[in-house]
Design an enzyme around this catalytic site. Structure first.
Site, PDB file in Angstrom:
ATOM      1  N   TYR A 170       1.243  55.653  54.783  1.00  0.00           N
ATOM      2  CA  TYR A 170       0.678  56.885  55.329  1.00  0.00           C
ATOM      3  C   TYR A 170      -0.684  57.239  54.726  1.00  0.00           C
ATOM      4  O   TYR A 170      -1.178  58.335  54.931  1.00  0.00           O
ATOM      5  CB  TYR A 170       1.650  58.046  55.114  1.00  0.00           C
ATOM      6  CG  TYR A 170       2.945  57.894  55.874  1.00  0.00           C
ATOM      7  CD1 TYR A 170       2.941  57.859  57.270  1.00  0.00           C
ATOM      8  CD2 TYR A 170       4.154  57.778  55.217  1.00  0.00           C
ATOM      9  CE1 TYR A 170       4.121  57.719  57.968  1.00  0.00           C
ATOM     10  CE2 TYR A 170       5.345  57.632  55.921  1.00  0.00           C
ATOM     11  CZ  TYR A 170       5.319  57.608  57.294  1.00  0.00           C
ATOM     12  OH  TYR A 170       6.478  57.476  57.986  1.00  0.00           O
TER      13      TYR A 170
ATOM     14  N   ASP B 201      14.226  55.334  51.478  1.00  0.00           N
ATOM     15  CA  ASP B 201      14.430  53.883  51.350  1.00  0.00           C
ATOM     16  C   ASP B 201      13.813  53.342  50.063  1.00  0.00           C
ATOM     17  O   ASP B 201      14.342  52.418  49.461  1.00  0.00           O
ATOM     18  CB  ASP B 201      13.807  53.159  52.547  1.00  0.00           C
ATOM     19  CG  ASP B 201      14.496  53.526  53.842  1.00  0.00           C
ATOM     20  OD1 ASP B 201      15.390  52.794  54.279  1.00  0.00           O
ATOM     21  OD2 ASP B 201      14.158  54.586  54.397  1.00  0.00           O
TER      22      ASP B 201
ATOM     23  N   HIS C 175       0.876  47.947  55.077  1.00  0.00           N
ATOM     24  CA  HIS C 175       1.604  48.361  56.274  1.00  0.00           C
ATOM     25  C   HIS C 175       1.220  49.766  56.707  1.00  0.00           C
ATOM     26  O   HIS C 175       0.665  50.560  55.956  1.00  0.00           O
ATOM     27  CB  HIS C 175       3.109  48.241  56.067  1.00  0.00           C
ATOM     28  CG  HIS C 175       3.667  49.200  55.063  1.00  0.00           C
ATOM     29  ND1 HIS C 175       3.477  49.065  53.720  1.00  0.00           N
ATOM     30  CD2 HIS C 175       4.401  50.316  55.220  1.00  0.00           C
ATOM     31  CE1 HIS C 175       4.079  50.049  53.080  1.00  0.00           C
ATOM     32  NE2 HIS C 175       4.647  50.834  53.960  1.00  0.00           N
TER      33      HIS C 175
ATOM     34  N   TYR D 135       6.433  62.049  64.057  1.00  0.00           N
ATOM     35  CA  TYR D 135       6.888  63.076  63.109  1.00  0.00           C
ATOM     36  C   TYR D 135       5.993  63.125  61.889  1.00  0.00           C
ATOM     37  O   TYR D 135       6.073  64.076  61.097  1.00  0.00           O
ATOM     38  CB  TYR D 135       8.345  62.833  62.718  1.00  0.00           C
ATOM     39  CG  TYR D 135       8.599  62.073  61.428  1.00  0.00           C
ATOM     40  CD1 TYR D 135       8.567  60.686  61.384  1.00  0.00           C
ATOM     41  CD2 TYR D 135       8.888  62.747  60.244  1.00  0.00           C
ATOM     42  CE1 TYR D 135       8.811  60.002  60.203  1.00  0.00           C
ATOM     43  CE2 TYR D 135       9.133  62.073  59.066  1.00  0.00           C
ATOM     44  CZ  TYR D 135       9.089  60.698  59.043  1.00  0.00           C
ATOM     45  OH  TYR D 135       9.330  60.026  57.864  1.00  0.00           O
ATOM     46  N   ARG D 136       5.097  62.144  61.754  1.00  0.00           N
ATOM     47  CA  ARG D 136       4.321  61.996  60.516  1.00  0.00           C
ATOM     48  C   ARG D 136       3.394  60.832  60.786  1.00  0.00           C
ATOM     49  O   ARG D 136       3.719  59.944  61.569  1.00  0.00           O
ATOM     50  CB  ARG D 136       5.318  61.628  59.423  1.00  0.00           C
ATOM     51  CG  ARG D 136       4.845  61.557  58.010  1.00  0.00           C
ATOM     52  CD  ARG D 136       6.078  61.214  57.181  1.00  0.00           C
ATOM     53  NE  ARG D 136       5.802  61.117  55.779  1.00  0.00           N
ATOM     54  CZ  ARG D 136       6.687  60.684  54.865  1.00  0.00           C
ATOM     55  NH1 ARG D 136       7.890  60.319  55.247  1.00  0.00           N
ATOM     56  NH2 ARG D 136       6.371  60.628  53.609  1.00  0.00           N
TER      57      ARG D 136
HETATM   58  C1  EUG Z   1      11.199  54.517  56.904  1.00  0.00           C
HETATM   59  C2  EUG Z   1      11.735  55.709  57.315  1.00  0.00           C
HETATM   60  C3  EUG Z   1      10.899  56.782  57.483  1.00  0.00           C
HETATM   61  C4  EUG Z   1       9.541  56.673  57.242  1.00  0.00           C
HETATM   62  C5  EUG Z   1       9.020  55.480  56.809  1.00  0.00           C
HETATM   63  C6  EUG Z   1       9.858  54.408  56.635  1.00  0.00           C
HETATM   64  C7  EUG Z   1      12.114  53.414  56.778  1.00  0.00           C
HETATM   65  C8  EUG Z   1      11.761  52.149  56.708  1.00  0.00           C
HETATM   66  C9  EUG Z   1      12.582  58.125  58.450  1.00  0.00           C
HETATM   67  O1  EUG Z   1      11.332  58.007  57.909  1.00  0.00           O
HETATM   68  O2  EUG Z   1       8.755  57.760  57.438  1.00  0.00           O
HETATM   69  C10 EUG Z   1      12.759  51.108  56.698  1.00  0.00           C
END
Ligand code: EUG
Length: 494
Positions: A35, A95, A338, A419-420
């Site tokens: 992000y 995560d 990423h 959402y972001r």
């Molecule tokens: C993930 C989940 C997110 C996010 C970025 C990555 C999961 C990656 C639910 O939000 O904003 C496997």
């Protein structure tokens, strides 16, 4: 960079910025991977690193099952302190556990225990406003006896009057310097996975999840992943499986998946149930019965799979144990970086299919493997796409940026929004939320200009520009993203 150690030093920094009209950009621990990391949007900003020295756990209240944190407390640090004190409470971790508990919650991140909605499980904030004034929200606004903190600050969220906390999430209206979080009492848990054989099972899987989630039979926010993730979560590079360019062909994925523990399948559902053994066993009976309507679905427990399988990592994350395993897919390409693309999609097979088809088609067009993870709730799902690219290649970066732009635009044309997002795409995503002649952004700008008349706090964050910067060439609405990747930066001067 500045490294304040106290709230007073944050206030002093804010007042200094107002005096000299220098933008400041607060970060907590600066992970924010996918992000934009620690990067301020405006060159010449002073980054206010709250993580380095403001990293105290101010309180853990075992009876109220809550804690009060500074911005620099990571999931690992909070977890370790609770273990050290032997308190039978869980944290909720995303995560990847290396980030800030406070920072993730105010960016509205997601985790995977029943307390997985981080913003919904925060309680009470202390905020340095762009003027330098200090604000406490919720019950914290009512002083405790003899100068103490209010005894219900971490117990009741809204208190009295407008519920202000929301405007300090995903915004640039204030610097959150303290925040309460609720903690979950430890409970029994059982993670599992269910595989589905056909790509086209996607809509049926979503239709089966919806009632299970709405009835709260599902214990957490489950993840639905495509089988290509079975390859990626081995931490092996893509070149181990395929030496061609462009997206890995479906037959190649199939051939390699066939040799992995869950075999030649299409979708993998990762869930966890909570409670005592009898209750978990009843819940699993209902879940197995529901998914067995899809021919060829198969159910696995961690004990059915080798120790290296990703399900064992889900056992940790889904019981509040922070880990870093999720970053393994960054071995996928050399020099990997990423970007996330995350539309909110209704939990309905038909709508899910529309978004999924856009994403599949545009990944093929721009030559990237599609690595989808869907975090599915009862009414919506966060469709998480990881675009993994080689950051040493300007060409790949440009393609990744073009893919992002086109996905944002096509999803919005169908009514779906993110959402972001990454800092470079903030203006574009904010621009899609334009109902009523941009009523929402005009409202945000009104608040921004009232609270931050000098426009010093994180200009451009989440697409909100203060008056001093607005309409002067800072906004990134199109191809400027790709053009900026040659290193010249973005702004009126470039
Ligand atoms: C993930 C989940 C997110 C996010 C970025 C990555 C999961 C990656 C639910 O939000 O904003 C496997």
């Amino acid at each position: 960079m500045v490294y304040p150690g106290t709230v007073q030093e944050v206030q002093a920094t804010v007042r200094w910025a107002n005096k000299h009209l220098i933008p400041i950009y607060p970060i907590s621990m600066g992970r924010n991977v996918g992000y934009g990391g620690t990067a301020p949007r405006v060159p010449g900003s002073v980054v206010v690193d709250l993580g380095r020295r403001m990293n105290r756990i101010l309180d853990i209240d075992p009876e109220n099952a809550s804690c009060l944190l500074e911005p620099g407390v990571s999931y690992f640090a909070l977890y370790e302190e609770i273990q050290r004190r032997g308190i039978p409470l869980w944290i909720d971790t995303p995560d990847v556990g290396g980030g800030s508990v406070l920072g993730n919650a105010i960016d509205r991140g997601v985790g995977y225990t029943p307390y997985g909605d981080h913003f919904a499980n925060h309680c009470g904030m202390e905020i340095v406003l762009p003027s330098g004034e200090l604000l406490r929200t919720g019950m914290g606004a009512l002083p405790g006896k003899d100068g103490a903190d209010n005894p219900t600050w971490q117990s009741f969220q809204p208190a009295y009057g407008p519920y202000t906390d929301g405007i300090f999430s995903q915004s640039n209206f204030g610097i959150v310097v303290r925040m309460g979080m609720w903690l979950m009492p430890e409970v029994g848990h059982q993670s599992y996975l269910i595989t589905f054989p056909r790509d086209d099972d996607f809509s049926d899987i979503v239709e089966i999840i919806r009632p299970l989630a709405q009835q709260r039979v599902l214990g957490n926010i489950p993840q639905l992943r495509h089988v290509i993730q079975e390859l990626a979560t081995t931490a092996r590079p893509r070149s181990d499986f395929y030496s061609g360019t462009g997206p890995m062909p479906r037959e190649v994925i199939r051939e390699h998946a066939a040799g992995l523990p869950v075999g030649d399948v299409a979708w993998v559902f990762y869930g966890t149930q909570y409670g005592d053994p009898g209750s978990i066993s009843k819940q699993l009976d209902m879940i197995k019965a529901a998914f067995s309507r899809i021919p060829g679905s198969r159910f696995f427990l961690p004990s059915d799979l080798p120790e290296s399988h990703y399900l064992h990592s889900r056992v940790s994350v889904c019981s509040g144990v922070p880990i870093l395993r999720e970053l393994d897919w960054l071995n996928w390409v050399p020099n990997a970086a990423h970007l996330f693309f995350n539309p909110i999609v209704p939990t309905r097979g038909w709508d899910a299919r529309i978004v999924h088809d856009i994403i599949v088609r545009l990944h093929a067009k721009y030559g990237f493997d599609l690595l989808p993870t869907l975090c599915v709730a009862g009414r919506e799902m966060h469709y998480i796409v990881n675009i993994v690219y080689d950051r040493s290649s300007v060409g790949e970066k440009r393609r990744a940026a073009a893919l992002m732009r086109e996905m944002i635009a096509e999803a919005a044309a169908e009514g779906f929004g993110e959402y972001r997002t990454h800092i470079l795409f903030a203006d574009m995503v904010a621009g899609t939320y334009n109902w009523g002649d941009n009523a929402l952004m005009r409202f945000n700008e009104t608040i921004k200009d009232a609270l931050d008349p000098n426009g010093i706090l994180a200009p451009g964050r989440n697409g909100i520009w203060p008056r001093r910067f607005r309409g002067k060439g800072w906004e990134i609405r199109g191809r400027e993203v790709e053009e900026a990747l040659d290193g010249k930066g973005i702004g009126p001067a470039s």
